[in-house]
Scaffold this motif. Structure first.
Motif, PDB file in Angstrom:
ATOM      1  N   SER A  60      90.429  38.894  59.884  1.00  0.00           N
ATOM      2  CA  SER A  60      89.719  39.017  61.117  1.00  0.00           C
ATOM      3  C   SER A  60      88.502  37.959  61.253  1.00  0.00           C
ATOM      4  O   SER A  60      87.597  38.184  60.306  1.00  0.00           O
ATOM      5  CB  SER A  60      89.161  40.660  61.270  1.00  0.00           C
ATOM      6  OG  SER A  60      88.425  40.615  62.210  1.00  0.00           O
ATOM      7  N   MET A  89      88.392  45.149  64.270  1.00  0.00           N
ATOM      8  CA  MET A  89      87.187  45.279  65.256  1.00  0.00           C
ATOM      9  C   MET A  89      86.254  46.596  64.752  1.00  0.00           C
ATOM     10  O   MET A  89      85.123  46.314  64.552  1.00  0.00           O
ATOM     11  CB  MET A  89      87.674  45.869  66.492  1.00  0.00           C
ATOM     12  CG  MET A  89      86.548  46.056  67.663  1.00  0.00           C
ATOM     13  SD  MET A  89      85.515  44.683  67.812  1.00  0.00           S
ATOM     14  CE  MET A  89      86.494  43.838  69.056  1.00  0.00           C
ATOM     15  N   ILE A  90      86.824  47.351  64.138  1.00  0.00           N
ATOM     16  CA  ILE A  90      86.137  48.424  63.334  1.00  0.00           C
ATOM     17  C   ILE A  90      85.273  48.127  62.101  1.00  0.00           C
ATOM     18  O   ILE A  90      84.108  48.517  62.023  1.00  0.00           O
ATOM     19  CB  ILE A  90      87.053  49.609  63.141  1.00  0.00           C
ATOM     20  CG1 ILE A  90      87.745  50.406  64.121  1.00  0.00           C
ATOM     21  CG2 ILE A  90      86.341  50.804  62.186  1.00  0.00           C
ATOM     22  CD1 ILE A  90      88.664  51.500  63.947  1.00  0.00           C
ATOM     23  N   LEU A 137      78.568  35.575  67.218  1.00  0.00           N
ATOM     24  CA  LEU A 137      79.548  35.944  68.403  1.00  0.00           C
ATOM     25  C   LEU A 137      79.939  34.531  69.351  1.00  0.00           C
ATOM     26  O   LEU A 137      80.988  34.604  69.726  1.00  0.00           O
ATOM     27  CB  LEU A 137      78.827  37.187  69.371  1.00  0.00           C
ATOM     28  CG  LEU A 137      78.583  38.565  68.531  1.00  0.00           C
ATOM     29  CD1 LEU A 137      77.910  39.257  69.567  1.00  0.00           C
ATOM     30  CD2 LEU A 137      80.034  38.868  68.245  1.00  0.00           C
ATOM     31  N   GLY A 169      84.099  45.108  61.786  1.00  0.00           N
ATOM     32  CA  GLY A 169      82.899  44.307  62.305  1.00  0.00           C
ATOM     33  C   GLY A 169      82.032  45.196  62.659  1.00  0.00           C
ATOM     34  O   GLY A 169      80.868  45.041  62.234  1.00  0.00           O
ATOM     35  N   ILE A 170      82.231  46.338  63.479  1.00  0.00           N
ATOM     36  CA  ILE A 170      81.224  47.103  63.989  1.00  0.00           C
ATOM     37  C   ILE A 170      80.629  47.756  62.909  1.00  0.00           C
ATOM     38  O   ILE A 170      79.131  48.186  62.987  1.00  0.00           O
ATOM     39  CB  ILE A 170      81.982  48.063  65.118  1.00  0.00           C
ATOM     40  CG1 ILE A 170      82.638  47.400  66.433  1.00  0.00           C
ATOM     41  CG2 ILE A 170      80.985  49.146  65.409  1.00  0.00           C
ATOM     42  CD1 ILE A 170      83.207  48.333  67.291  1.00  0.00           C
ATOM     43  N   HIS A 228      82.422  37.112  59.909  1.00  0.00           N
ATOM     44  CA  HIS A 228      81.213  36.684  60.389  1.00  0.00           C
ATOM     45  C   HIS A 228      80.313  37.908  60.394  1.00  0.00           C
ATOM     46  O   HIS A 228      79.088  37.519  60.052  1.00  0.00           O
ATOM     47  CB  HIS A 228      81.247  36.541  61.960  1.00  0.00           C
ATOM     48  CG  HIS A 228      81.544  34.956  62.173  1.00  0.00           C
ATOM     49  ND1 HIS A 228      82.865  34.422  62.132  1.00  0.00           N
ATOM     50  CD2 HIS A 228      80.936  33.869  62.632  1.00  0.00           C
ATOM     51  CE1 HIS A 228      83.343  33.062  62.456  1.00  0.00           C
ATOM     52  NE2 HIS A 228      81.845  32.734  62.799  1.00  0.00           N
ATOM     53  N   MET A 229      80.722  39.081  60.682  1.00  0.00           N
ATOM     54  CA  MET A 229      79.873  40.148  60.577  1.00  0.00           C
ATOM     55  C   MET A 229      79.385  40.435  59.208  1.00  0.00           C
ATOM     56  O   MET A 229      78.346  40.981  58.855  1.00  0.00           O
ATOM     57  CB  MET A 229      80.439  41.451  60.997  1.00  0.00           C
ATOM     58  CG  MET A 229      80.733  41.268  62.697  1.00  0.00           C
ATOM     59  SD  MET A 229      79.206  40.591  63.609  1.00  0.00           S
ATOM     60  CE  MET A 229      79.627  39.062  64.070  1.00  0.00           C
ATOM     61  N   PHE A 247      86.343  38.180  63.401  1.00  0.00           N
ATOM     62  CA  PHE A 247      85.235  38.637  63.672  1.00  0.00           C
ATOM     63  C   PHE A 247      84.505  39.438  62.786  1.00  0.00           C
ATOM     64  O   PHE A 247      83.253  39.281  62.395  1.00  0.00           O
ATOM     65  CB  PHE A 247      85.702  39.698  64.843  1.00  0.00           C
ATOM     66  CG  PHE A 247      84.390  40.608  65.389  1.00  0.00           C
ATOM     67  CD1 PHE A 247      83.375  40.449  65.775  1.00  0.00           C
ATOM     68  CD2 PHE A 247      84.598  41.891  65.191  1.00  0.00           C
ATOM     69  CE1 PHE A 247      82.283  41.163  66.183  1.00  0.00           C
ATOM     70  CE2 PHE A 247      83.628  43.019  65.456  1.00  0.00           C
ATOM     71  CZ  PHE A 247      82.611  42.486  65.983  1.00  0.00           C
ATOM     72  N   LEU A 248      85.303  40.003  61.947  1.00  0.00           N
ATOM     73  CA  LEU A 248      84.746  40.809  60.696  1.00  0.00           C
ATOM     74  C   LEU A 248      84.281  39.879  59.507  1.00  0.00           C
ATOM     75  O   LEU A 248      83.049  40.221  59.052  1.00  0.00           O
ATOM     76  CB  LEU A 248      85.951  41.422  59.952  1.00  0.00           C
ATOM     77  CG  LEU A 248      85.592  41.997  58.823  1.00  0.00           C
ATOM     78  CD1 LEU A 248      84.374  43.113  58.939  1.00  0.00           C
ATOM     79  CD2 LEU A 248      86.907  43.077  58.392  1.00  0.00           C
ATOM     80  N   GLN A 271      88.325  42.226  54.288  1.00  0.00           N
ATOM     81  CA  GLN A 271      89.422  42.314  55.317  1.00  0.00           C
ATOM     82  C   GLN A 271      90.373  42.912  55.140  1.00  0.00           C
ATOM     83  O   GLN A 271      91.039  43.829  56.213  1.00  0.00           O
ATOM     84  CB  GLN A 271      89.541  40.839  55.875  1.00  0.00           C
ATOM     85  CG  GLN A 271      88.157  40.078  56.245  1.00  0.00           C
ATOM     86  CD  GLN A 271      88.699  38.632  56.632  1.00  0.00           C
ATOM     87  OE1 GLN A 271      89.440  38.390  57.536  1.00  0.00           O
ATOM     88  NE2 GLN A 271      88.066  37.767  55.579  1.00  0.00           N
ATOM     89  N   ILE A 310      82.368  32.660  67.240  1.00  0.00           N
ATOM     90  CA  ILE A 310      83.600  33.442  67.523  1.00  0.00           C
ATOM     91  C   ILE A 310      84.215  33.054  68.775  1.00  0.00           C
ATOM     92  O   ILE A 310      85.492  32.768  68.939  1.00  0.00           O
ATOM     93  CB  ILE A 310      83.257  35.098  67.334  1.00  0.00           C
ATOM     94  CG1 ILE A 310      83.004  35.280  65.557  1.00  0.00           C
ATOM     95  CG2 ILE A 310      84.864  35.437  67.491  1.00  0.00           C
ATOM     96  CD1 ILE A 310      82.657  36.616  65.617  1.00  0.00           C
TER      97      ILE A 310
END
Length: 397
Positions: free
Chosen positions: A100, A1-2, A38, A4-5, A105-106, A102-103, A93, A41
């Motif tokens: 991840s 999560m971190i 998003l 990706g942010i 994609h980001m 999410f990551l 990653q 995801i």
């Protein structure tokens, strides 16, 4: 999560390199890509265009992210287009704690934001500074279906686009400001990104580089003509270029067309049965067939072939490209010699890349993705010719 942010923050940070009056449209464009990412995801990767290659790429990235022993940077494997892409995403990653979705994609969203920044910088070099004009260029580019979708997923297209934009920026900067040493590391960096092309299309690197050098020297332009003979001659030249390559005695070059075919989604066995297959390929024995391949590549599906909503989206984007070509053609004669050389140069680079992709593309589903890397050049060239021609008219008035 971190992780990706972190990449989300990096993506939005490009607005600090853009004038405040232009920043909102770029903020909105990034948000559009982020929203689609998003949604994909949330749907476990089932958005249109994201359920095949993207899923496969992520599975391979996950292996790298959990076990670095699966990394492979050996030559020539690293030049196959997928491996370098998988390794880099997997390494990122890994350093952020493991696999991840999410990551991953980001990281792609960050790539799309870099493309937007390069488009902005190219516009400034050309002389497009009006806020409304820049906003229209970003708006049309971002909302082109291929850009909207394929630059929001875990796919290579966004980085292929970035490679092209970096090289083109270098060429225009060279033309407008003269050659600077800083261009050398930028070109080298772009070549690392260029490894995201399939090995059969590595010729794209050489061709685009050659044309960028000519653009920087002010020698890349469409000769003045009232007919299409110049463009037809240009396209045939590309066909002959690949014919000569195919006649080489080296195995890698002799199989360039076969290699291009292997790049297409779905192996050769499934190509014949694909619903969107248009059954036209480039023949090394008939170099003029590139005209047919390029035509089908740009225009399929024809009306009688439309059978789904996705097909309608392809038709819309095909019409958009035709409209942009018409805008460029209509306005280029009104431009100053310097401006005309730049926009013509962008068109030549665009059609060169499109011609190469068309050789190894056999269906309009695959073509939708292959149009993405060079789309920015067509949008910039067309709309810049329109905006700059108005500036010339106002000066004369």
């Amino acid at each position: 999560m971190i992780g990706g942010i972190f990449f989300i923050v990096l993506s939005y940070s490009i607005v600090f390199f853009i004038k405040k009056n232009n920043a909102p449209v770029f903020f909105l464009a990034i948000t559009t890509h982020l929203t689609l990412g998003l949604i994909n995801i949330a749907l476990n990767g089932q958005m249109p265009g994201a359920d095949a290659d993207a899923q496969t790429f992520f599975l391979k990235m996950s292996s790298v992210a959990t076990d670095l022993s699966s990394l492979n940077f050996e030559y020539p494997d690293i030049l196959n287009g997928s491996l370098f892409f998988i390794n880099v995403y997997g390494l990122v990653q890994y350093f952020f704690g493991g696999s991840s979705f999410f990551l991953a994609h980001m990281i792609s969203i960050f790539g799309s934001s870099l493309c937007l920044l390069l488009i902005y910088k190219i516009c400034l070099l050309i002389g497009i500074t009006n806020r409304k004009n820049i906003r229209l260029i970003v708006f049309i580019y971002t909302l082109a279906p291929g850009i909207l979708l394929y630059q929001s997923y875990i796919l290579r297209e966004v980085w292929q686009s970035l490679f092209i934009l970096i090289l083109v920026w270098c060429g225009i900067y060279w033309k407008t400001h003269g050659f600077r040493p800083i261009l050398i590391p930028l070109i080298v960096f772009s070549y690392f990104i260029g490894m995201l092309f399939h090995h059969s299309l590595m010729y794209t690197l050489l061709l685009v580089t050659m044309e960028v050098v000519l653009l920087g020297l002010g020698r890349l332009k469409v000769p003045t003509s009232r007919s299409l003979s110049t463009y037809i001659t240009l396209i045939i030249a590309f066909g002959l270029f690949f014919l000569l390559i195919s006649m080489s005695n080296t195995p890698q070059e002799a199989n360039i067309i076969d290699s291009a075919g292997n790049f297409i989604e779905g192996a050769s066995g499934s190509i014949e049965d694909a619903r969107s297959n248009y059954g036209v390929t480039f023949s090394t024995n008939q170099p003029w067939t590139i005209l047919t391949s390029l035509t089908y590549y740009q225009l399929m599906p024809f009306p009688h072939k439309i059978s789904s909503f996705i097909d309608l989206i392809s038709v819309y984007e095909n019409l958009l490209r035709l409209y942009l070509i018409w805008i460029w053609w209509k306005n280029r004669k009104k431009l100053s010699t310097s401006d005309k050389n730049i926009v013509d140069g962008l068109i030549i680079i665009w059609i060169s890349i499109e011609a190469i992709w068309s050789i190894g593309t056999f269906n309009w589903g695959t073509a939708a993705r292959h149009h993405v890397p060079a789309m920015a050049l067509l949008v910039i060239a067309a709309l810049s010719s329109k905006f700059l021609s108005k500036s010339v008219k106002n000066m004369k008035g």
